[in-house]
Design a protein around this motif. Structure first.
Motif, PDB file in Angstrom:
ATOM      1  N   SER A  13     -16.721 -23.684 -60.872  1.00 33.55           N
ATOM      2  CA  SER A  13     -16.773 -24.398 -59.258  1.00 33.55           C
ATOM      3  C   SER A  13     -17.763 -25.748 -59.716  1.00 33.55           C
ATOM      4  O   SER A  13     -18.720 -25.838 -60.556  1.00 33.55           O
ATOM      5  N   HIS A  15     -19.491 -28.988 -57.596  1.00 31.00           N
ATOM      6  CA  HIS A  15     -20.093 -29.362 -56.081  1.00 31.00           C
ATOM      7  C   HIS A  15     -20.783 -30.493 -56.194  1.00 31.00           C
ATOM      8  O   HIS A  15     -21.424 -31.193 -56.981  1.00 31.00           O
ATOM      9  N   ASP A  53     -13.017 -24.631 -58.754  1.00 34.88           N
ATOM     10  CA  ASP A  53     -13.029 -24.685 -57.271  1.00 34.88           C
ATOM     11  C   ASP A  53     -13.984 -25.592 -56.785  1.00 34.88           C
ATOM     12  O   ASP A  53     -14.962 -25.833 -57.375  1.00 34.88           O
ATOM     13  N   ASN A  54     -13.401 -26.638 -55.994  1.00 31.64           N
ATOM     14  CA  ASN A  54     -14.016 -27.977 -55.743  1.00 31.64           C
ATOM     15  C   ASN A  54     -14.758 -27.809 -54.437  1.00 31.64           C
ATOM     16  O   ASN A  54     -13.995 -27.498 -53.299  1.00 31.64           O
ATOM     17  N   TYR A  55     -15.950 -28.224 -54.221  1.00 30.50           N
ATOM     18  CA  TYR A  55     -16.669 -28.052 -53.184  1.00 30.50           C
ATOM     19  C   TYR A  55     -17.239 -29.408 -52.651  1.00 30.50           C
ATOM     20  O   TYR A  55     -17.970 -30.016 -53.412  1.00 30.50           O
ATOM     21  N   SER A  57     -20.500 -30.339 -51.301  1.00 32.01           N
ATOM     22  CA  SER A  57     -21.897 -29.741 -51.108  1.00 32.01           C
ATOM     23  C   SER A  57     -22.492 -30.216 -49.684  1.00 32.01           C
ATOM     24  O   SER A  57     -22.170 -31.373 -49.289  1.00 32.01           O
ATOM     25  N   ASP A 124     -26.121 -24.896 -53.472  1.00 35.64           N
ATOM     26  CA  ASP A 124     -24.575 -24.365 -53.582  1.00 35.64           C
ATOM     27  C   ASP A 124     -24.074 -23.830 -54.817  1.00 35.64           C
ATOM     28  O   ASP A 124     -23.318 -22.828 -54.791  1.00 35.64           O
ATOM     29  N   LYS A 128     -23.224 -20.006 -55.824  1.00 36.61           N
ATOM     30  CA  LYS A 128     -21.774 -19.480 -56.317  1.00 36.61           C
ATOM     31  C   LYS A 128     -21.911 -18.442 -57.482  1.00 36.61           C
ATOM     32  O   LYS A 128     -21.268 -17.497 -57.559  1.00 36.61           O
TER      33      LYS A 128
END
Ligand code: TV1
Ligand code: CA
Ligand code: ZN
Length: 393
Positions: A13, A15, A53-55, A57, A124, A128
């Motif tokens: 992931s 962030h 998985d791109n978030y 933040s 974040d 995860k």
């Protein structure tokens, strides 16, 4: 089941918060949040976002920041206003409150937002991991290792790493912190000085009188009183100018290998400060993108949950190269990406050479003199081995 599944392997992931990148420390200040934009643009140009998985933040809340920082400090940080005229290096105010407002840690517009976004990304990422949703979580906007409980220091105001590790400690018995920034990770070391649940390891340029912050000698291993469980849980690897990929790789693998064997961490937090690369505006090593990335690869091979933080890095084109290569290592596509930068990369001319792996000659012209005799490196490995006799999982 739709039948559409992710490729097997690591779940990674990513962030970040584009708002963070818009902040400025001042025209001449070496810390340029824009390097995060340049890094991301290269990572996206390679198409790596499709394998993670791109978030975006969140900003960390006041309560989250207060898990480490004092409320006096946070209240002041939240209310100070930028100064109309920035100070220069010659004009340092000797009595700064919480060390805020000097040339290293200036007060700028949106400072509190910038800090809480950096910490939000790190937190974040840690969450995860603890939720078992990622094997590797990346927060290139974090890694600000100098900040203390109630003091800003060396471009760092909020210690996002400490906050993230405190979150990991709610789920894991032991966390290993590794710091490959060219500066000593003093803030993280100090925060966990009195616990045996976190082992901190920093590799850095050490010259007490001439290089910031001046701490991190080989035999600084935590307060040595008998009742301190944290004694022996700080490892320091003091180095000199010009260390090469081969030497760093030997040291890193041998030291981190021994530590993982003895300390048996349940997770690793790796600060990937890119100012240890050759050609950095502040750094003094001869590391290349490959050697810096080899540290990430080695940590990944330990097979433990891993959080990757950013940190220093003052030649933005090299920062972007390193963090792009390290993102590819996290995903596991490092052998399948082109060493030629994608044609459509935004700001492609910023990179000077069109390769992800410039040679030392391309970066520096003449490489910096290597002042790390092999004998000294052996002594360092020897010291760490002896120190580890006092450590048990
Ligand atoms: C404004 C403008 C600030 C130009 C600071 C380099 C500047 C430096 C500047 C600078 C600079 C430092 C010290 C001196 C403490 C001071 C993110 C009283 C050309 C993690 C922080 C280094 C590194 C702080 C942060 C250091 C990190 N070096 N130009 N300031 N003494 N501060 O030496 O680890 O990378 O340099
Ligand atoms: Ca370091
Ligand atoms: Zn640094």
């Amino acid at each position: 089941e739709s039948g559409i599944t992710r490729p097997k392997g690591y779940n990674v992931s990513f962030h970040c918060n584009p708002e963070m990148e818009k902040h400025h420390f001042g025209m001449t200040h070496p810390m340029k949040p824009w390097r995060l934009t340049l890094s991301k643009s290269l990572i996206y140009s390679y198409g790596m976002s499709f394998a993670m998985d791109n978030y975006i933040s969140r900003a960390a809340t006041y309560e989250e920041l207060a898990s480490f920082h004092s409320t006096d400090y946070l209240d002041f940080l939240g209310t100070v206003l930028p100064e109309p005229v920035p100070r220069d290096l010659e004009n340092q105010n000797p009595d700064l409150k919480f060390n805020l407002g000097g040339s290293d840690c200036p007060l700028f517009d949106g400072l509190y937002d910038y800090c809480s976004m950096s910490a939000g990304g790190a937190l974040d990422a840690a969450r995860k991991i603890t939720a078992n949703q990622s094997d590797i979580a990346i927060a290139w906007g974090g890694g600000l290792h100098h900040a203390k409980r109630a003091e800003a220091s060396g471009f760092c105001y909020i210690n996002d790493i400490v906050i993230a590790i405190l979150e990991l400690l709610r789920f894991y018995p032991r966390v290993l912190y590794v710091d490959i920034d060219v500066h000593h990770g003093d803030g993280v070391e100090e925060a966990f000085f009195s616990t045996d649940r976190v082992m901190t390891v920093s590799f850095h340029k050490y010259d007490p009188n001439n290089f910031f912050p001046g701490t991190g000698a080989l035999d600084d291993n935590g307060p040595k009183n008998e009742h301190n469980p944290g004694a022996h849980h700080a490892v320091n690897v003091p180095l000199n100018d010009g260390i090469t990929d081969e030497q760093y790789d030997m040291l890193f693998n041998s030291i981190i290998g021994k530590i993982v064997e003895k300390f048996r961490p349940s997770a690793i937090a790796l600060q990937c400060g890119a100012d240890s690369l050759a050609g950095d505006r502040l750094g003094r090593f001869n590391l290349q993108v490959q050697g810096h990335g080899a540290c990430v690869e080695f940590c990944k091979k330990m097979g433990l949950p891993l959080v990757l933080f950013g940190g220093g890095g003052y030649t933005p084109r090299n920062v972007a190269r390193a963090w792009t290569y390290e993102t590819s290592i996290a995903i596991g596509c490092q052998d399948n990406i082109s060493s030629v930068l994608p044609q459509h990369t935004p700001w492609r001319d910023q990179f000077r050479q069109d390769t992800l792996f410039p040679t030392l000659e391309q970066i520096l012209g003449e490489p910096r003199q290597n002042r790390n005799p092999q004998k000294r490196l052996q002594e360092i490995v020897q010291h760490v081995s002896e120190q580890l006799r006092f450590v048990q999982a």
